[in-house]
Write a protein that holds these residues in place. Structure first.
Motif, PDB file in Angstrom:
ATOM      1  N   THR A   1     -10.369  -2.589  -6.403  1.00  0.00           N
ATOM      2  CA  THR A   1      -9.864  -1.292  -5.971  1.00  0.00           C
ATOM      3  C   THR A   1      -8.349  -1.398  -5.838  1.00  0.00           C
ATOM      4  O   THR A   1      -7.828  -2.431  -5.424  1.00  0.00           O
ATOM      5  CB  THR A   1     -10.479  -0.867  -4.632  1.00  0.00           C
ATOM      6  OG1 THR A   1     -10.282  -1.905  -3.664  1.00  0.00           O
ATOM      7  CG2 THR A   1     -11.958  -0.601  -4.777  1.00  0.00           C
ATOM      8  N   MET A   2      -7.666  -0.323  -6.182  1.00  0.00           N
ATOM      9  CA  MET A   2      -6.210  -0.407  -6.298  1.00  0.00           C
ATOM     10  C   MET A   2      -5.574   0.942  -5.991  1.00  0.00           C
ATOM     11  O   MET A   2      -6.022   1.976  -6.485  1.00  0.00           O
ATOM     12  CB  MET A   2      -5.861  -0.856  -7.723  1.00  0.00           C
ATOM     13  CG  MET A   2      -4.415  -1.171  -7.961  1.00  0.00           C
ATOM     14  SD  MET A   2      -4.218  -1.793  -9.661  1.00  0.00           S
ATOM     15  CE  MET A   2      -2.468  -2.118  -9.654  1.00  0.00           C
ATOM     16  N   GLN A   3      -4.533   0.927  -5.176  1.00  0.00           N
ATOM     17  CA  GLN A   3      -3.801   2.149  -4.864  1.00  0.00           C
ATOM     18  C   GLN A   3      -2.430   2.106  -5.533  1.00  0.00           C
ATOM     19  O   GLN A   3      -1.682   1.143  -5.374  1.00  0.00           O
ATOM     20  CB  GLN A   3      -3.627   2.292  -3.349  1.00  0.00           C
ATOM     21  CG  GLN A   3      -2.946   3.585  -2.942  1.00  0.00           C
ATOM     22  CD  GLN A   3      -2.770   3.696  -1.438  1.00  0.00           C
ATOM     23  OE1 GLN A   3      -1.687   3.509  -0.923  1.00  0.00           O
ATOM     24  NE2 GLN A   3      -3.855   4.000  -0.726  1.00  0.00           N
ATOM     25  N   VAL A   4      -2.133   3.148  -6.307  1.00  0.00           N
ATOM     26  CA  VAL A   4      -0.816   3.295  -6.954  1.00  0.00           C
ATOM     27  C   VAL A   4      -0.301   4.673  -6.538  1.00  0.00           C
ATOM     28  O   VAL A   4      -0.562   5.672  -7.198  1.00  0.00           O
ATOM     29  CB  VAL A   4      -0.931   3.185  -8.493  1.00  0.00           C
ATOM     30  CG1 VAL A   4       0.454   3.114  -9.118  1.00  0.00           C
ATOM     31  CG2 VAL A   4      -1.742   1.960  -8.885  1.00  0.00           C
ATOM     32  N   PRO A   5       0.458   4.772  -5.434  1.00  0.00           N
ATOM     33  CA  PRO A   5       0.602   6.045  -4.739  1.00  0.00           C
ATOM     34  C   PRO A   5       1.830   6.899  -5.015  1.00  0.00           C
ATOM     35  O   PRO A   5       1.967   7.969  -4.434  1.00  0.00           O
ATOM     36  CB  PRO A   5       0.644   5.578  -3.272  1.00  0.00           C
ATOM     37  CG  PRO A   5       1.366   4.270  -3.332  1.00  0.00           C
ATOM     38  CD  PRO A   5       0.946   3.633  -4.630  1.00  0.00           C
ATOM     39  N   ASN A   6       2.760   6.482  -5.886  1.00  0.00           N
ATOM     40  CA  ASN A   6       4.040   7.193  -5.894  1.00  0.00           C
ATOM     41  C   ASN A   6       4.025   8.567  -6.530  1.00  0.00           C
ATOM     42  O   ASN A   6       5.021   9.297  -6.440  1.00  0.00           O
ATOM     43  CB  ASN A   6       5.134   6.325  -6.537  1.00  0.00           C
ATOM     44  CG  ASN A   6       5.876   5.517  -5.486  1.00  0.00           C
ATOM     45  OD1 ASN A   6       5.385   5.349  -4.370  1.00  0.00           O
ATOM     46  ND2 ASN A   6       7.050   5.021  -5.813  1.00  0.00           N
ATOM     47  N   ASP A   7       2.918   8.961  -7.176  1.00  0.00           N
ATOM     48  CA  ASP A   7       2.882  10.358  -7.625  1.00  0.00           C
ATOM     49  C   ASP A   7       2.631  11.298  -6.454  1.00  0.00           C
ATOM     50  O   ASP A   7       2.567  12.516  -6.628  1.00  0.00           O
ATOM     51  CB  ASP A   7       1.850  10.570  -8.734  1.00  0.00           C
ATOM     52  CG  ASP A   7       0.434  10.253  -8.310  1.00  0.00           C
ATOM     53  OD1 ASP A   7       0.263   9.460  -7.367  1.00  0.00           O
ATOM     54  OD2 ASP A   7      -0.508  10.782  -8.927  1.00  0.00           O
TER      55      ASP A   7
ATOM     56  N   GLY B   1       0.835  -1.201   0.000  1.00  0.00           N
ATOM     57  CA  GLY B   1       0.000   0.000   0.000  1.00  0.00           C
ATOM     58  C   GLY B   1       0.863   1.242   0.000  1.00  0.00           C
ATOM     59  O   GLY B   1       1.945   1.270  -0.597  1.00  0.00           O
ATOM     60  N   PHE B   2       0.416   2.267   0.694  1.00  0.00           N
ATOM     61  CA  PHE B   2       1.138   3.539   0.645  1.00  0.00           C
ATOM     62  C   PHE B   2       2.510   3.423   1.305  1.00  0.00           C
ATOM     63  O   PHE B   2       2.626   3.130   2.496  1.00  0.00           O
ATOM     64  CB  PHE B   2       0.337   4.645   1.333  1.00  0.00           C
ATOM     65  CG  PHE B   2       0.992   5.990   1.216  1.00  0.00           C
ATOM     66  CD1 PHE B   2       0.773   6.777   0.103  1.00  0.00           C
ATOM     67  CD2 PHE B   2       1.857   6.453   2.191  1.00  0.00           C
ATOM     68  CE1 PHE B   2       1.388   8.010  -0.027  1.00  0.00           C
ATOM     69  CE2 PHE B   2       2.482   7.683   2.075  1.00  0.00           C
ATOM     70  CZ  PHE B   2       2.244   8.463   0.956  1.00  0.00           C
ATOM     71  N   ASN B   3       3.529   3.658   0.522  1.00  0.00           N
ATOM     72  CA  ASN B   3       4.916   3.705   0.994  1.00  0.00           C
ATOM     73  C   ASN B   3       5.752   4.150  -0.197  1.00  0.00           C
ATOM     74  O   ASN B   3       6.025   3.367  -1.106  1.00  0.00           O
ATOM     75  CB  ASN B   3       5.378   2.330   1.494  1.00  0.00           C
ATOM     76  CG  ASN B   3       6.813   2.364   2.017  1.00  0.00           C
ATOM     77  OD1 ASN B   3       7.546   3.331   1.810  1.00  0.00           O
ATOM     78  ND2 ASN B   3       7.226   1.294   2.686  1.00  0.00           N
ATOM     79  N   THR B   4       6.152   5.413  -0.213  1.00  0.00           N
ATOM     80  CA  THR B   4       6.879   5.939  -1.370  1.00  0.00           C
ATOM     81  C   THR B   4       8.324   5.464  -1.430  1.00  0.00           C
ATOM     82  O   THR B   4       9.029   5.781  -2.384  1.00  0.00           O
ATOM     83  CB  THR B   4       6.853   7.484  -1.363  1.00  0.00           C
ATOM     84  OG1 THR B   4       7.343   7.961  -0.100  1.00  0.00           O
ATOM     85  CG2 THR B   4       5.433   7.997  -1.580  1.00  0.00           C
ATOM     86  N   ASP B   5       8.765   4.693  -0.422  1.00  0.00           N
ATOM     87  CA  ASP B   5      10.086   4.072  -0.506  1.00  0.00           C
ATOM     88  C   ASP B   5      10.082   2.870  -1.442  1.00  0.00           C
ATOM     89  O   ASP B   5      11.137   2.374  -1.847  1.00  0.00           O
ATOM     90  CB  ASP B   5      10.562   3.618   0.876  1.00  0.00           C
ATOM     91  CG  ASP B   5      10.930   4.797   1.766  1.00  0.00           C
ATOM     92  OD1 ASP B   5      11.292   5.855   1.217  1.00  0.00           O
ATOM     93  OD2 ASP B   5      10.843   4.666   2.992  1.00  0.00           O
TER      94      ASP B   5
END
Length: 602
Positions: free
Chosen positions: A417-423, A376-380
């Motif tokens: 449902t899908m999270q693609v968070p790096n932006d 999930g959310f983790n920009t690393d």
């Protein structure tokens, strides 16, 4: 003698006899319009009582009005329009003026552009969006007898500010006008959320739409300035930062009139999952996002969850997850319900994206339907790693019809449902393949391209819809409004090369999902949202999407994936394999496996 208590998620007021055992002696149900009274979403918050105790004024946080309640009959006499998000109400000493504060006032308005004059407080959405204070005259002193005509005028305006009833005759449109209002050829929906971008910074260059190219820092052919924190080279010119977004937008359809209801993630993921952020969320959203497990303070801490709704902010019948479960509609979640404050995020935390020091509750409806192997959310963690996880799990669950355990796996769920968070962006990490802030956008862009490339080569594509949006717009600026953000749709039944100018928000997207899948609406935001039939066509085009690589000067996916090339990850970036699309079953391999399971060599 009586205390009046607003119950936000139930749209009612409890009456307590606090001088006689603190008993509940009555309930005022807030009904304002027969067309939406069956749905929740008014969110009563602050209230005040007239001196004669016959009129109660109630701030409806989520309906942008004050309800005027006749206490003896326990009914709503009318509505008074307010700014965005009314929170508190009070009467002047002579009760001739009603005072109202609204948290978001007139909204944000633009926060950038060629002719924009920057205000003293800056351009961040939370800084430019100011609360309002209204002093509203109450004709004839207010109360039960006063201002009947004026209140009727106010009520009419309040309803007109919120919704209108329209006739829809296009029965052939793949998007039915209502849930169970017709059979749609679309059977599967993939609902993708990204993080924190505005319309102009990605799509401002698209000439056929309402954009400001001067703000398109993440567009194509742009100049990327040297990173000030760690100089790498001179400014880069003619860089394609997000070419897949532009290509997909041109191939299918996008909106230049879509607005996030949210300011930040704490609100955005609630809205996206069909839950109106209640007063508990609003009052706590600005608190520091941390968790002190050893605090001696009484009461529950605010865990600042996103897609995982807390017990305190559960709407009366839940949100998207609960609606799907009630309707027995299959769904599966990749990374959209497991982010909490106080987590530890490292590049090696790839199973969920974050390690939690405390076990927080996840909604029961989504818990068994959530991937246990998707970050999930983790920009690393690069979005390319998420794509490896997604493609592998999708293939194993819904593409390979044979397995060692059972003959046929379950078909693809109706909703993913899908999270693609790096932006979202983060601090630059040149050694990990992210030398510029733009690098995170390019990583995200390639992930979006890969999703469309992959899905459009599966057997499910013939009846699939992909919705791509942002959870909030706080990371960028826009010349129309700081809330204006990205909305794209893709699929065989989506128009080609189309720009939608229809006003849209998260309610509009949920309406698309509910109407296509035949799921009843959850709240009044779903019911009153705009119907985005203009996105669709009844003449399908099954042409797949071809993903493109970003400019390697700002993002090299092979470099970003190098830390994961070795055990225990064993994942690498292989562009040739990605271009080939999903690996379908090899009949010879499956034939051999069939006989091996029976102990027969053949």
């Amino acid at each position: 003698r009586f205390a009046y208590v607003s119950n936000a998620t139930n749209d009612n007021i409890s009456i307590l006899d606090y001088k006689n055992g603190h008993k509940i002696v009555g309930t005022i149900t807030l009904k304002i319009d027969k067309r939406i009274d069956a749905k929740r979403g008014l969110m009563p918050f602050g209230l005040t009582l007239s001196k004669d105790e016959k009129t109660l004024y109630v701030a409806l946080l989520a309906f942008n009005t004050v309800a005027v309640v006749d206490v003896p009959t326990r009914s709503v006499r009318g509505l008074i329009p307010t700014g965005w998000g009314p929170t508190r109400v009070a009467l002047s000493p002579n009760e001739r003026v009603l005072y109202v504060t609204s948290a978001r006032g007139y909204g944000a308005g633009p926060n950038g552009g060629r002719d924009y004059v920057k205000p003293p407080q800056g351009t961040y959405i939370g800084d430019v969006q100011l609360g309002t204070f209204q002093a509203i005259p109450l004709p004839q002193g207010g109360g039960v007898r006063g201002g009947v005509t004026q209140l009727a005028t106010y009520t009419k305006q309040a309803i007109a500010n919120t919704f209108e009833t329209v006739s829809v005759a296009d029965s052939k449109n793949p998007l039915p006008a209502l849930p169970r209002g017709g059979q749609s050829p679309i059977k599967h929906i993939v609902y993708i959320t990204k993080e924190n971008r505005t319309y102009d910074e990605i799509f401002g260059q698209l000439r056929q739409a309402n954009g400001d190219s001067s703000l398109a820092r993440y567009g194509v052919g742009v100049t990327v300035k040297t990173n000030n924190r760690k100089p790498i080279s001179d400014s880069l010119t003619n860089v394609n930062v997000m070419p897949n977004h532009h290509r997909a937008a041109r191939q299918w359809a996008f909106s230049d009139n879509f607005y996030c209801d949210s300011d930040a993630s704490i609100h955005g993921h609630h809205w996206m999952m069909g839950t109106i952020p209640n007063e508990w969320v609003e009052a706590n959203s600005s608190s520091e996002g941390r968790f002190d497990a050893f605090s001696k303070a009484p009461g529950r801490r605010f865990p600042k969850t996103t897609g995982a709704i807390d017990p305190e902010d559960y709407n009366e019948i839940g949100g998207l997850w609960e609606a799907l479960k009630r309707n027995k509609t299959s769904f599966y979640n990749f990374g959209e319900a497991n982010e909490y404050a106080g987590s530890f995020e490292e590049y090696t935390t790839t199973q969920f994206g974050a390690a939690q020091s405390v076990a927080f509750p996840m909604p029961a409806a989504v818990y068994p339907r959530t991937s246990r192997n998707y970050a999930g959310f983790n920009t690393d963690i690069p979005d390319q790693y998420r794509m490896e996880q997604f493609e592998q799990e999708f293939t194993e669950k819904w593409l390979n019809p044979w397995s060692s355990r059972k003959k046929l796996n379950d078909p693809m769920p109706k909703l993913i449902t899908m999270q693609v968070p790096n932006d979202h962006g983060a601090g630059v990490r040149p050694d990990f393949g992210f030398p510029y802030p733009h690098s995170f956008m390019a990583d995200n862009d390639l992930a979006v391209g890969r999703i469309l490339h992959f899905l459009s080569r599966t057997p499910y594509w013939k009846d699939m819809l992909v919705i791509i949006t942002e959870d909030d717009p706080q990371g960028g600026v826009d010349h129309i409004d700081a809330h204006r953000s990205v909305l794209m749709m893709a699929g065989p039944y989506v128009k080609r090369g189309y720009v939608s100018h229809t006003h849209a928000n998260f309610g509009s997207l949920l309406k698309v999902i509910y109407n296509i899948l035949g799921v009843p609406y959850v709240n009044q935001y779903d019911q009153t949202a705009s119907l985005l039939q203009d996105f669709f066509t009844d003449k399908p085009d099954f042409t797949p999407y071809d993903a493109v690589l970003p400019d390697k000067r700002i993002f090299d996916p092979e470099t970003a994936m190098k830390p994961y090339n070795t055990p225990p990850f064993n994942k690498k970036f292989d562009w040739r394999t990605i271009q080939g699309g999903p690996k379908m079953d090899d009949r010879a391999e499956q034939r051999a496996d069939h006989y091996r399971q029976q102990g027969v060599e053949k």
